[in-house]
Design an enzyme around this catalytic site. Structure first.
Site, short mmCIF file in Angstrom:
data_model
loop_
_atom_site.label_atom_id
_atom_site.label_comp_id
_atom_site.label_asym_id
_atom_site.label_seq_id
_atom_site.Cartn_x
_atom_site.Cartn_y
_atom_site.Cartn_z
N ILE A 1 1.01 -1.01 0.06
CA ILE A 1 -0.04 0.07 -0.11
C ILE A 1 0.90 1.30 0.13
O ILE A 1 1.81 1.20 0.76
CB ILE A 1 -1.01 0.12 1.22
CG1 ILE A 1 -1.87 -1.14 1.31
CG2 ILE A 1 -1.73 1.06 1.42
CD1 ILE A 1 -2.64 -1.35 2.54
N ASP B 1 0.25 -11.35 -1.53
CA ASP B 1 1.02 -10.40 -0.84
C ASP B 1 0.89 -10.37 0.60
O ASP B 1 -0.28 -10.27 0.99
CB ASP B 1 0.98 -9.33 -1.59
CG ASP B 1 2.27 -8.31 -1.42
OD1 ASP B 1 2.51 -7.98 -0.17
OD2 ASP B 1 2.85 -8.04 -2.22
N CYS C 1 7.85 -11.24 -6.46
CA CYS C 1 8.16 -11.24 -5.07
C CYS C 1 9.70 -11.11 -4.96
O CYS C 1 10.48 -11.47 -5.79
CB CYS C 1 7.76 -12.33 -3.91
SG CYS C 1 8.04 -13.76 -4.58
N PRO C 2 10.23 -10.39 -3.87
CA PRO C 2 11.77 -10.32 -3.85
C PRO C 2 12.02 -11.55 -3.26
O PRO C 2 11.34 -12.63 -2.57
CB PRO C 2 11.82 -9.18 -3.01
CG PRO C 2 10.71 -9.02 -1.87
CD PRO C 2 9.44 -9.61 -2.96
N THR D 1 9.86 -14.01 -13.30
CA THR D 1 10.84 -12.96 -13.64
C THR D 1 11.37 -12.31 -12.42
O THR D 1 12.00 -11.29 -12.42
CB THR D 1 10.14 -11.93 -14.59
OG1 THR D 1 9.20 -11.15 -13.74
CG2 THR D 1 9.60 -12.41 -15.81
N SER D 2 11.20 -12.78 -11.31
CA SER D 2 11.67 -12.12 -10.05
C SER D 2 13.07 -12.44 -9.48
O SER D 2 14.17 -11.72 -9.97
CB SER D 2 10.74 -12.48 -8.86
OG SER D 2 10.94 -13.98 -8.50
N ARG D 3 13.45 -13.61 -8.87
CA ARG D 3 14.62 -14.18 -8.52
C ARG D 3 14.87 -15.63 -8.70
O ARG D 3 13.68 -16.45 -8.35
CB ARG D 3 15.27 -13.54 -7.26
CG ARG D 3 15.90 -12.00 -7.17
CD ARG D 3 17.06 -11.78 -7.90
NE ARG D 3 17.26 -10.57 -7.84
CZ ARG D 3 17.00 -9.47 -8.59
NH1 ARG D 3 16.37 -9.87 -9.71
NH2 ARG D 3 17.44 -8.54 -8.49
N ASP E 1 12.93 -15.78 -16.54
CA ASP E 1 13.94 -14.88 -16.82
C ASP E 1 15.23 -14.75 -16.16
O ASP E 1 16.05 -14.20 -16.17
CB ASP E 1 13.22 -13.44 -17.05
CG ASP E 1 14.31 -12.41 -17.65
OD1 ASP E 1 14.93 -12.34 -18.57
OD2 ASP E 1 14.49 -11.46 -16.75
N GLU F 1 22.28 -18.54 -12.12
CA GLU F 1 22.47 -17.55 -13.39
C GLU F 1 23.85 -17.08 -13.36
O GLU F 1 24.32 -16.69 -14.64
CB GLU F 1 21.29 -16.74 -13.55
CG GLU F 1 21.19 -15.52 -12.40
CD GLU F 1 20.29 -14.43 -12.62
OE1 GLU F 1 18.96 -14.98 -13.08
OE2 GLU F 1 20.52 -13.26 -12.84
N HIS G 1 17.82 -12.93 -18.17
CA HIS G 1 17.62 -11.92 -17.03
C HIS G 1 17.51 -10.40 -18.03
O HIS G 1 18.45 -9.48 -17.79
CB HIS G 1 18.87 -11.69 -16.00
CG HIS G 1 18.26 -10.99 -14.86
ND1 HIS G 1 18.73 -11.42 -13.59
CD2 HIS G 1 17.66 -10.00 -14.69
CE1 HIS G 1 18.09 -10.58 -12.67
NE2 HIS G 1 17.52 -9.62 -13.35
P1 NAD Z 1 8.41 -4.49 -4.68
O1 NAD Z 1 9.08 -4.54 -3.43
O2 NAD Z 1 7.91 -3.19 -5.33
O3 NAD Z 1 7.19 -5.54 -4.65
C1 NAD Z 1 7.28 -6.64 -4.24
C2 NAD Z 1 6.24 -7.01 -3.55
O4 NAD Z 1 6.59 -8.60 -3.06
C3 NAD Z 1 5.90 -6.13 -2.10
O5 NAD Z 1 4.60 -5.93 -2.13
C4 NAD Z 1 6.12 -7.20 -1.17
O6 NAD Z 1 5.30 -7.11 0.10
C5 NAD Z 1 5.83 -8.80 -1.83
N1 NAD Z 1 6.27 -9.78 -1.07
C6 NAD Z 1 7.21 -9.86 -0.21
N2 NAD Z 1 7.46 -11.01 0.67
C7 NAD Z 1 6.41 -11.89 0.02
C8 NAD Z 1 6.05 -13.06 0.01
N3 NAD Z 1 6.59 -13.98 0.87
N4 NAD Z 1 4.92 -13.45 -0.90
C9 NAD Z 1 4.49 -12.68 -1.61
N5 NAD Z 1 4.73 -11.45 -2.01
C10 NAD Z 1 5.69 -10.96 -1.14
O7 NAD Z 1 9.35 -5.12 -5.88
P2 NAD Z 1 9.33 -4.86 -7.57
O8 NAD Z 1 9.96 -3.55 -7.81
O9 NAD Z 1 7.98 -5.12 -7.97
O10 NAD Z 1 10.23 -6.34 -7.87
C11 NAD Z 1 9.75 -7.48 -7.62
C12 NAD Z 1 10.72 -8.45 -8.06
O11 NAD Z 1 11.29 -8.30 -9.32
C13 NAD Z 1 12.17 -7.90 -7.38
O12 NAD Z 1 12.43 -7.98 -5.93
C14 NAD Z 1 13.29 -8.57 -8.05
O13 NAD Z 1 13.87 -9.56 -7.51
C15 NAD Z 1 12.60 -8.73 -9.44
N6 NAD Z 1 13.22 -7.85 -10.78
C16 NAD Z 1 13.55 -8.62 -11.55
C17 NAD Z 1 13.93 -7.91 -12.64
C18 NAD Z 1 14.36 -8.68 -14.13
O14 NAD Z 1 15.19 -8.03 -15.00
N7 NAD Z 1 14.29 -10.02 -14.04
C19 NAD Z 1 14.03 -6.67 -12.94
C20 NAD Z 1 13.61 -5.84 -11.52
C21 NAD Z 1 13.33 -6.37 -10.37
#
Ligand code: NAD
Length: 343
Positions: A155, A180, A211-212, A238-240, A264, A269, A301
């Site tokens: 939020i 979330d 998620c991170p 596409t997260s980690r 991704d 990696e 990536h």
């Molecule tokens: P953000 O911090 O804005 O949003 C992440 C959300 O994940 C938050 O709302 C958080 O509350 C939620 N979260 C935390 N723990 C969680 C859980 N256990 N279960 C579900 N949700 C949970 O982050 P963002 O900017 O939207 O980025 C998301 C992720 O994307 C980053 O953390 C990074 O790992 C990844 N990313 C990847 C690339 C790429 O090129 N592939 C680029 C940027 C970011």
């Protein structure tokens, strides 16, 4: 400031040089990844500028601090590759780029979904070979399908990737179910329902992860989670990489329920991505196994890789360095509470 830029590619140099034009920092570009093995290259610099696969553990941070390091400027949002607690303890500031065109990553996630579904990557090759048969290219309408979005932005936060993915999917006519710990009010207002992971997984035709990487999300998609998924589910990450257990996912592709997989990011990696390895063999057998599936699509990536994102990353990185030089504080500092042993 004197800054050693690690994992620097020509595009990093181009965009950082543009952002630095008015700031005048002394940037030294190094193609190598920063790790314990290469740490000596950072000796004598005030700051290191690093990317997602540079590894800064407690030992390396301590050694670099002794050599004069004051600032770690991440060219990324995620900071799981830096021991932030150790950095705080030894007096090194860590700064990051909290948001940079989240549209880039969100749109790439949709590219993976659309490509896997309509198999345009296979159609491209077929047509070039004069094969106009449609067998094997059957997709499904996204309209009306249920998509699970894991991680949607807190939020008040603006521009989380998961929120944008959810909005795009709503535009396709999908039903979005989200998970979330902190539900997003704007998505609730759009009719998105929040559910726990065990509730969400059996409902979804597509699950997409935003998620991170934290201790709580490490291998969140493991054998037990996969066992709850709907037969034929499409899984997108596409997260980690380490948010999914790759071996369990391979098992899920071989024996069900995973119908297709778009990645991704990949847990290991750092030994593969961001380099041309086409003249060598892949010695990661797990990764090589993934590439044998016709229903698996991997990109290296590149989700962040748009002009807008690179401009924003470079501008914010230089702004962090400049603010730190002038005030001793970066604009977007990463601070975490040390984990205390309750026993
Ligand atoms: P953000 O911090 O804005 O949003 C992440 C959300 O994940 C938050 O709302 C958080 O509350 C939620 N979260 C935390 N723990 C969680 C859980 N256990 N279960 C579900 N949700 C949970 O982050 P963002 O900017 O939207 O980025 C998301 C992720 O994307 C980053 O953390 C990074 O790992 C990844 N990313 C990847 C690339 C790429 O090129 N592939 C680029 C940027 C970011």
């Amino acid at each position: 400031m004197r800054v050693a830029v690690f994992s620097a590619r020509p595009y990093d140099e181009q965009f950082l040089a543009g952002a630095n034009a008015g700031a005048g920092h002394e940037l030294t570009y190094l193609e190598t990844r920063l790790s314990r093995e290469t740490g000596r290259l950072a000796a004598g610099f005030d700051a290191v500028c690093v990317f997602v696969n540079d590894e800064l553990d407690a030992d390396l941070l301590g050694a670099l601090r002794a050599d004069g390091l004051k600032l770690v400027a991440l060219r990324a949002a995620g900071f799981n590759n830096v021991d932030v607690v150790a950095a705080q303890r030894c007096g090194v500031t860590v700064a990051r780029v909290p948001a940079y065109s989240p549209h880039a990553v969100a749109e790439h996630s949709l590219a993976l979904i659309l490509t896997l579904n309509r198999k345009t990557h296979r159609a491209f090759n077929r047509i070039r070979e004069g094969n106009f048969a449609l067998e094997g290219l059957l997709g499904f309408d996204l309209n009306g399908k249920t998509v699970g979005v894991v991680g949607t932005g807190a939020i008040g936060a603006i521009g989380a990737i998961g929120e944008i993915v959810a909005r795009i999917l709503l535009g396709f006519g999908c039903v979005v179910v989200a998970h979330d710990p902190c539900p997003n009010r704007r998505l609730l207002d759009l009719g998105v329902r929040y559910a726990s992971i065990p509730e969400l997984l059996p409902l979804c035709d597509i699950v997409t992860l935003h998620c991170p990487l934290t201790p709580a999300t490490h291998r969140m998609i493991d054998a037990s989670a996969i066992g709850r998924m709907k037969p034929g589910v499409m899984l997108i990450n596409t997260s980690r990489g380490a948010v999914v257990d790759t071996i369990a996912v391979i098992h899920g592709l071989k024996s069900g329920p995973i119908g297709s997989l778009g990645l991704d990011v990949y847990e290991e990696e750092s030994a593969l991505f961001f380099e041309d390895r086409s003249e060598r063999f892949i010695d990661d057998d797990v990764f090589a196994r993934l590439l044998t599936f016709p229903n698996v699509l991997v990109t290296g990536h590149q989700a962040f890789f748009t002009q807008e994102a690179l401009t924003s990353i470079a501008d914010t990185t230089i702004a962090n360095i400049t603010a730190f030089e002038r005030t001793g504080r970066a604009i977007h500092e990463v601070r975490v509470e040390p984990v205390t042993d309750a026993s």
